[in-house]
Design a protein around this motif. Structure first.
Motif, PDB file in Angstrom:
ATOM      1  N   ILE A 294       1.018  -1.301  -0.039  1.00 44.49           N
ATOM      2  CA  ILE A 294       0.011   0.012  -0.045  1.00 44.49           C
ATOM      3  C   ILE A 294       0.849   1.308  -0.060  1.00 44.49           C
ATOM      4  CG2 ILE A 294      -1.872   1.189   1.242  1.00 44.49           C
ATOM      5  CD1 ILE A 294      -2.794  -1.480   2.227  1.00 44.49           C
ATOM      6  N   ILE A 295       1.756   1.163   0.811  1.00 47.92           N
ATOM      7  CA  ILE A 295       2.734   2.340   0.874  1.00 47.92           C
ATOM      8  C   ILE A 295       3.411   2.562  -0.524  1.00 47.92           C
ATOM      9  CG2 ILE A 295       4.979   3.233   2.008  1.00 47.92           C
ATOM     10  CD1 ILE A 295       4.071   1.740   4.469  1.00 47.92           C
ATOM     11  N   TYR A 296       4.096   1.484  -0.936  1.00 48.64           N
ATOM     12  CA  TYR A 296       4.897   1.665  -2.407  1.00 48.64           C
ATOM     13  C   TYR A 296       3.954   1.973  -3.369  1.00 48.64           C
ATOM     14  CZ  TYR A 296       9.254   0.302  -0.261  1.00 48.64           C
ATOM     15  OH  TYR A 296      10.334   0.396   0.454  1.00 48.64           O
ATOM     16  N   GLY A 297       2.713   1.313  -3.412  1.00 50.93           N
ATOM     17  CA  GLY A 297       1.732   1.530  -4.366  1.00 50.93           C
ATOM     18  C   GLY A 297       1.111   2.980  -4.496  1.00 50.93           C
ATOM     19  N   ALA A 298       1.025   3.752  -3.084  1.00 53.51           N
ATOM     20  CA  ALA A 298       0.273   4.823  -3.384  1.00 53.51           C
ATOM     21  C   ALA A 298       1.321   5.986  -3.169  1.00 53.51           C
ATOM     22  CB  ALA A 298      -0.423   4.837  -1.804  1.00 53.51           C
ATOM     23  N   ARG A 299       2.478   5.718  -2.772  1.00 57.57           N
ATOM     24  CA  ARG A 299       3.463   6.882  -2.489  1.00 57.57           C
ATOM     25  C   ARG A 299       4.416   7.055  -3.783  1.00 57.57           C
ATOM     26  NH1 ARG A 299       4.167   9.859   1.716  1.00 57.57           N
ATOM     27  NH2 ARG A 299       6.614  10.229   1.206  1.00 57.57           N
ATOM     28  N   THR A 300       4.496   5.906  -4.516  1.00 59.17           N
ATOM     29  CA  THR A 300       5.828   6.025  -5.446  1.00 59.17           C
ATOM     30  C   THR A 300       5.072   6.278  -6.865  1.00 59.17           C
ATOM     31  OG1 THR A 300       6.883   4.026  -4.253  1.00 59.17           O
ATOM     32  CG2 THR A 300       7.590   4.422  -6.739  1.00 59.17           C
ATOM     33  N   LYS A 301       5.528   7.520  -7.365  1.00 60.46           N
ATOM     34  CA  LYS A 301       4.558   8.091  -8.308  1.00 60.46           C
ATOM     35  C   LYS A 301       4.589   7.158  -9.662  1.00 60.46           C
ATOM     36  CE  LYS A 301       4.547  12.119 -11.433  1.00 60.46           C
ATOM     37  NZ  LYS A 301       5.332  13.389 -11.926  1.00 60.46           N
ATOM     38  N   GLU A 302       5.916   6.422  -9.981  1.00 62.54           N
ATOM     39  CA  GLU A 302       5.984   5.535 -11.213  1.00 62.54           C
ATOM     40  C   GLU A 302       4.912   4.241 -11.129  1.00 62.54           C
ATOM     41  OE1 GLU A 302       9.300   8.488 -10.783  1.00 62.54           O
ATOM     42  OE2 GLU A 302       8.500   7.037  -9.680  1.00 62.54           O
ATOM     43  N   ILE A 303       5.046   3.663 -10.097  1.00 63.46           N
ATOM     44  CA  ILE A 303       4.227   2.597  -9.508  1.00 63.46           C
ATOM     45  C   ILE A 303       2.554   2.981  -9.805  1.00 63.46           C
ATOM     46  CG2 ILE A 303       3.734   0.842  -8.110  1.00 63.46           C
ATOM     47  CD1 ILE A 303       6.626   0.660  -7.429  1.00 63.46           C
ATOM     48  N   ARG A 304       2.453   4.264  -8.958  1.00 65.46           N
ATOM     49  CA  ARG A 304       1.047   4.464  -8.870  1.00 65.46           C
ATOM     50  C   ARG A 304       0.522   4.898 -10.296  1.00 65.46           C
ATOM     51  NH1 ARG A 304       1.847   8.649  -6.069  1.00 65.46           N
ATOM     52  NH2 ARG A 304       1.663  10.164  -7.456  1.00 65.46           N
ATOM     53  N   GLN A 305       1.466   5.691 -10.949  1.00 64.57           N
ATOM     54  CA  GLN A 305       0.850   5.801 -12.560  1.00 64.57           C
ATOM     55  C   GLN A 305       0.500   4.717 -13.380  1.00 64.57           C
ATOM     56  OE1 GLN A 305       3.898   8.542 -14.112  1.00 64.57           O
ATOM     57  NE2 GLN A 305       2.769  10.439 -13.231  1.00 64.57           N
ATOM     58  N   HIS A 306       1.356   3.567 -13.320  1.00 66.42           N
ATOM     59  CA  HIS A 306       1.258   2.371 -13.919  1.00 66.42           C
ATOM     60  C   HIS A 306       0.041   1.590 -13.278  1.00 66.42           C
ATOM     61  CE1 HIS A 306       4.657   2.567 -16.736  1.00 66.42           C
ATOM     62  NE2 HIS A 306       5.408   2.877 -15.753  1.00 66.42           N
ATOM     63  N   LEU A 307      -0.184   1.739 -12.107  1.00 61.06           N
ATOM     64  CA  LEU A 307      -1.279   0.864 -11.420  1.00 61.06           C
ATOM     65  C   LEU A 307      -2.480   1.349 -11.967  1.00 61.06           C
ATOM     66  CD1 LEU A 307      -0.156   0.228  -7.819  1.00 61.06           C
ATOM     67  CD2 LEU A 307      -0.595  -1.454  -9.667  1.00 61.06           C
ATOM     68  N   ALA A 308      -2.540   2.832 -12.129  1.00 59.42           N
ATOM     69  CA  ALA A 308      -3.635   3.748 -12.725  1.00 59.42           C
ATOM     70  C   ALA A 308      -4.186   3.269 -14.072  1.00 59.42           C
ATOM     71  CB  ALA A 308      -3.553   4.939 -12.356  1.00 59.42           C
ATOM     72  N   THR A 309      -2.977   3.232 -14.770  1.00 59.11           N
ATOM     73  CA  THR A 309      -3.115   2.760 -16.246  1.00 59.11           C
ATOM     74  C   THR A 309      -3.735   1.411 -16.219  1.00 59.11           C
ATOM     75  OG1 THR A 309      -1.318   4.310 -16.990  1.00 59.11           O
ATOM     76  CG2 THR A 309      -1.902   2.560 -18.335  1.00 59.11           C
ATOM     77  N   LEU A 310      -3.159   0.506 -15.594  1.00 56.27           N
ATOM     78  CA  LEU A 310      -3.683  -0.839 -15.443  1.00 56.27           C
ATOM     79  C   LEU A 310      -5.187  -0.857 -15.199  1.00 56.27           C
ATOM     80  CD1 LEU A 310      -2.918  -4.031 -15.692  1.00 56.27           C
ATOM     81  CD2 LEU A 310      -2.355  -3.867 -13.199  1.00 56.27           C
TER      82      LEU A 310
END
Length: 334
Positions: A294-310
């Protein structure tokens, strides 16, 4: 039927009964749903972030690969304990041999220590990236990363092996019932009928020494990182560096606070029931596994953007009901 070895007139149990929550043993089936739900959330959250890092070539960088490895360790740590615990809650087959018990003990502690060692490698990676950005690609190579992770695994083994090795030499004749959901070291030592002062001393010394050493190394590393980040002239780069360090520091706080609080409560709150101690053990083992993705998925911009795209692609692929065609070919007035 309990296993009993009677070699050299010194009997010792060779198999044990795991009783996870003694006060709730009659209604243990009710514990299956909450722990199963927690386990599925842990698997899903960690696997989703790992998949995102593996699937996106732009995330094939040391920092993101270390995050994926950390989350894979989280999955392994939860899987080492929760499935067996759920099986014992839902059936009566909750007996474990001494060999399997020691193996589970080794895996649990190895994964916990390896998790902390990965955080040290991540701190070193961020130190080089922020303090020596121009030399980062030539310093942090795949070969160096593999060597550091190999050293982390070797260090984890050297820390855990003496504790488990000493436990294997203890004679267990007091009882064959472990009042815990897993083969935790002190829960097993309570069944011994000999002198275990050496086991307690080694276990406590190893834990304190390595925790203090880890925190000193992490503190020194991140103090230099934060100091270097504030000296970056570009506001965007400074903000990105501090945000990345903030995510790592949150994970470090989660991991170390949960382990240390559990140890402190175990030694201070001796009047608390065994169920409370077992719940705290589950808390310190599973809480980082739940919060880290949750921390890395929400706070890491690059991971958050790719998760949103997914998620957007997933929603677009969901079939929608097609509107029915009108039988008339007349134009619909606007």
């Amino acid at each position: 039927m309990s296993g009993w070895s009677n070699g050299s007139s010194n009997g010792s149990y060779t198999s044990f009964l795991l009783v996870g929550f003694p006060g709730l043993w009659e209604s243990r089936v009710l514990l299956v749903l909450p722990f199963l739900s927690l386990y599925l959330v842990i698997l899903s959250a960690n696997a989703l972030v790992i998949y995102t890092v593996v699937a996106q070539r732009s995330l094939h960088q040391p920092m993101y690969l270390l995050i994926a490895l950390l989350l894979a360790v989280n999955i392994c740590a939860a899987t080492t304990v929760v499935p067996a615990m759920l099986f014992s809650f839902s059936t009566c087959f909750n007996r474990i041999s001494l060999a399997r018990c020691l193996l589970q003990m080794f895996c649990i502690y190895f994964l916990i220590v390896f998790d902390c060692n990965i955080l040290l490698v991540m701190a070193l990676d961020r130190y080089v990236a922020i303090c020596y950005p121009l030399r980062y690609p030539e310093i942090v190579t795949g070969q160096l990363l593999a060597g550091l992770l190999g050293a982390a695994a070797a260090r984890s083994t050297r820390i855990v092996a003496p504790v488990v090795g000493l436990a294997s030499r203890v004679r267990f004749c007091r009882s064959d019932v472990i009042h815990h959901f897993a083969c935790e070291h002190m829960a097993l030592m309570k069944l011994s009928c000999g002198d275990i002062s050496l086991n307690k001393t080694v276990g406590l010394t190893v834990r304190i020494f390595n925790r203090v050493l880890d925190l000193l190394l992490l503190g020194a590393s991140y103090s230099r990182i934060i100091h270097a980040a504030f000296r970056i002239s570009s506001g965007g780069a400074r903000s990105k560096a501090l945000n990345t360090c903030g995510s790592h520091l949150l994970v470090i706080f989660t991991v170390y606070s949960s382990t240390m609080s559990s140890s402190i409560v175990y030694r201070v709150a001796r009047t608390a029931s065994q169920d409370v101690h077992n719940l705290l053990s589950a808390f310190y083992l599973l809480l980082p596994c739940l919060l880290n993705p949750i921390i890395y998925g929400a706070r890491t911009k690059e991971i958050r953007q790719h998760l949103a795209t997914l998620f957007q692609r997933t929603q677009q692929q969901v079939p929608t009901k097609k509107p029915q065609l009108l039988s008339s070919h007349k134009e619909i007035p606007c």
